[in-house]
Design an enzyme around this catalytic site. Sequence first.
Site, PDB file in Angstrom:
ATOM      1  CE1 TYR A 172      -3.632   2.434   0.208  1.00 17.67           C
ATOM      2  CE2 TYR A 172      -3.018   2.884   2.483  1.00 17.67           C
ATOM      3  CZ  TYR A 172      -3.779   3.172   1.363  1.00 17.67           C
ATOM      4  OH  TYR A 172      -4.683   4.199   1.408  1.00 17.67           O
ATOM      5  CE1 TYR A 182      -2.849   0.310   5.776  1.00 14.94           C
ATOM      6  CE2 TYR A 182      -0.480   0.648   5.774  1.00 14.94           C
ATOM      7  CZ  TYR A 182      -1.569  -0.149   5.541  1.00 14.94           C
ATOM      8  OH  TYR A 182      -1.393  -1.428   5.065  1.00 14.94           O
TER       9      TYR A 182
HETATM   10  P1  NAI Z   1      -8.473  -9.441   3.852  1.00 15.35           P
HETATM   11  O1  NAI Z   1      -9.103  -9.296   5.185  1.00 15.35           O
HETATM   12  O2  NAI Z   1      -9.258 -10.090   2.769  1.00 15.35           O
HETATM   13  O3  NAI Z   1      -7.093 -10.227   3.935  1.00 15.35           O
HETATM   14  C1  NAI Z   1      -6.226 -10.230   5.023  1.00 15.35           C
HETATM   15  C2  NAI Z   1      -6.097 -11.678   5.461  1.00 15.35           C
HETATM   16  O4  NAI Z   1      -5.001 -11.834   6.337  1.00 15.35           O
HETATM   17  C3  NAI Z   1      -7.320 -12.186   6.216  1.00 15.35           C
HETATM   18  O5  NAI Z   1      -7.833 -13.319   5.537  1.00 15.35           O
HETATM   19  C4  NAI Z   1      -6.755 -12.575   7.565  1.00 15.35           C
HETATM   20  O6  NAI Z   1      -7.408 -13.697   8.100  1.00 15.35           O
HETATM   21  C5  NAI Z   1      -5.316 -12.873   7.207  1.00 15.35           C
HETATM   22  N1  NAI Z   1      -4.364 -12.876   8.322  1.00 15.35           N
HETATM   23  C6  NAI Z   1      -4.171 -11.936   9.277  1.00 15.35           C
HETATM   24  N2  NAI Z   1      -3.191 -12.316  10.113  1.00 15.35           N
HETATM   25  C7  NAI Z   1      -2.739 -13.519   9.661  1.00 15.35           C
HETATM   26  C8  NAI Z   1      -1.734 -14.428  10.118  1.00 15.35           C
HETATM   27  N3  NAI Z   1      -0.999 -14.167  11.202  1.00 15.35           N
HETATM   28  N4  NAI Z   1      -1.535 -15.572   9.420  1.00 15.35           N
HETATM   29  C9  NAI Z   1      -2.281 -15.851   8.324  1.00 15.35           C
HETATM   30  N5  NAI Z   1      -3.241 -15.027   7.855  1.00 15.35           N
HETATM   31  C10 NAI Z   1      -3.472 -13.879   8.523  1.00 15.35           C
HETATM   32  O7  NAI Z   1      -8.026  -7.972   3.444  1.00 15.35           O
HETATM   33  P2  NAI Z   1      -7.257  -7.372   2.171  1.00 15.35           P
HETATM   34  O8  NAI Z   1      -7.454  -5.912   2.301  1.00 15.35           O
HETATM   35  O9  NAI Z   1      -7.657  -8.031   0.928  1.00 15.35           O
HETATM   36  O10 NAI Z   1      -5.728  -7.665   2.492  1.00 15.35           O
HETATM   37  C11 NAI Z   1      -4.872  -8.425   1.658  1.00 15.35           C
HETATM   38  C12 NAI Z   1      -3.577  -7.670   1.419  1.00 15.35           C
HETATM   39  O11 NAI Z   1      -3.853  -6.520   0.611  1.00 15.35           O
HETATM   40  C13 NAI Z   1      -2.903  -7.154   2.688  1.00 15.35           C
HETATM   41  O12 NAI Z   1      -1.499  -7.269   2.562  1.00 15.35           O
HETATM   42  C14 NAI Z   1      -3.284  -5.684   2.665  1.00 15.35           C
HETATM   43  O13 NAI Z   1      -2.379  -4.867   3.400  1.00 15.35           O
HETATM   44  C15 NAI Z   1      -3.208  -5.407   1.180  1.00 15.35           C
HETATM   45  N6  NAI Z   1      -3.821  -4.153   0.717  1.00 15.35           N
HETATM   46  C16 NAI Z   1      -5.151  -3.892   0.980  1.00 15.35           C
HETATM   47  C17 NAI Z   1      -5.716  -2.703   0.568  1.00 15.35           C
HETATM   48  C18 NAI Z   1      -7.166  -2.419   0.833  1.00 15.35           C
HETATM   49  O14 NAI Z   1      -7.612  -1.276   0.670  1.00 15.35           O
HETATM   50  N7  NAI Z   1      -7.972  -3.395   1.226  1.00 15.35           N
HETATM   51  C19 NAI Z   1      -4.938  -1.681  -0.170  1.00 15.35           C
HETATM   52  C20 NAI Z   1      -3.563  -2.084  -0.436  1.00 15.35           C
HETATM   53  C21 NAI Z   1      -3.043  -3.257   0.021  1.00 15.35           C
END
Ligand code: NAI
Length: 286
Positions: A172, A182
């Site tokens: 991000y 953030y």
């Molecule tokens: P999401 O909630 O779908 O995905 C995050 C996942 O990480 C969840 O499924 C959660 O259960 C898992 N998680 C957390 N701690 C964990 C651990 N210790 N071991 C295994 N799994 C774990 O949310 P999102 O937003 O799709 O996130 C995916 C990636 O995208 C992340 O790296 C996030 O920082 C990145 N991202 C998201 C943005 C947004 O606006 N949603 C923007 C830019 C990047």
Amino acid sequence: TGKRAFIAGVADDNGYGWAIAKSLAAAGAEILVGTWVPALNIFESSLRRGKFDESRVLPDGSLMEIAKVYPLDAVFDNPEDVPDDVKTNKRYAGSSKWTVQEVAESVKEDFGSIDILVHSLANGPEVSKPLLETSRKGYLAAISASSYSYVSLLKHFIPIMNPGGSSISLTYIASERIIPGYGGGMSSAKAALESDTRVLAFEAGRKYKIRVNTISAGPLRSRAAKAIGFIDMMIDYSLQNAPLQKELSSDEVGNTAAFLSSPLASAITGAVIYVDNGLNAMGVGV
Ligand code: NAI
């Protein structure tokens, strides 16, 4: 086509991990996912009960199949790392072999090898606190779950990755520009992740012929993003100010991941690829 992907960080059908799984499945890849242990039961039962069937539909009308769901907690590398309170925690006791090393071993046992590794996970317990108010513990927890988790995943999976394979994470823009809200060291964690992408690209490229890239994604209303608390504002800001004034769809990130994992991207490694409607290119909002 004919490739196998392991996607860490899928626990529902709203996040980037799910969208990446779909784009890779549409391109013919076999899909394995790693799901955070505390979220495993609800994810698996929702899958079984057909709750995700509508969002499993691929462009050709078929449903995405997930060959196997592995429990995973990416903040632990091996069983010796797991403290007693986690071991005995009700949400963890029902599952086994969920440390990074054990999941890689299980995937090897079940499938032999993979071609594509995706890290789509992050966690920062103090994300809603400004950096100036973040504790050492919170900062290190953000780095552990959001940055080192990637080093560890790649380290443990790379021996079973076929040469020519590809590894991708999600980052991000808060890593390089000030994004108030953030917090908790999450901006620092993304900066580490992007720097590590370059170093890992060198090491994995030389030794294993594996490419390593990260996608800097625009705002998406995922479960994790809703927990931060400013996601609607960020989506609105992007709509107002980005060169492309449309809401970003998670499929656009999924399709980029599929491209980066394909031979079409065979010379791209060590890169931060922006998939954000161009917002990163703006100097001021207008
Ligand atoms: P999401 O909630 O779908 O995905 C995050 C996942 O990480 C969840 O499924 C959660 O259960 C898992 N998680 C957390 N701690 C964990 C651990 N210790 N071991 C295994 N799994 C774990 O949310 P999102 O937003 O799709 O996130 C995916 C990636 O995208 C992340 O790296 C996030 O920082 C990145 N991202 C998201 C943005 C947004 O606006 N949603 C923007 C830019 C990047």
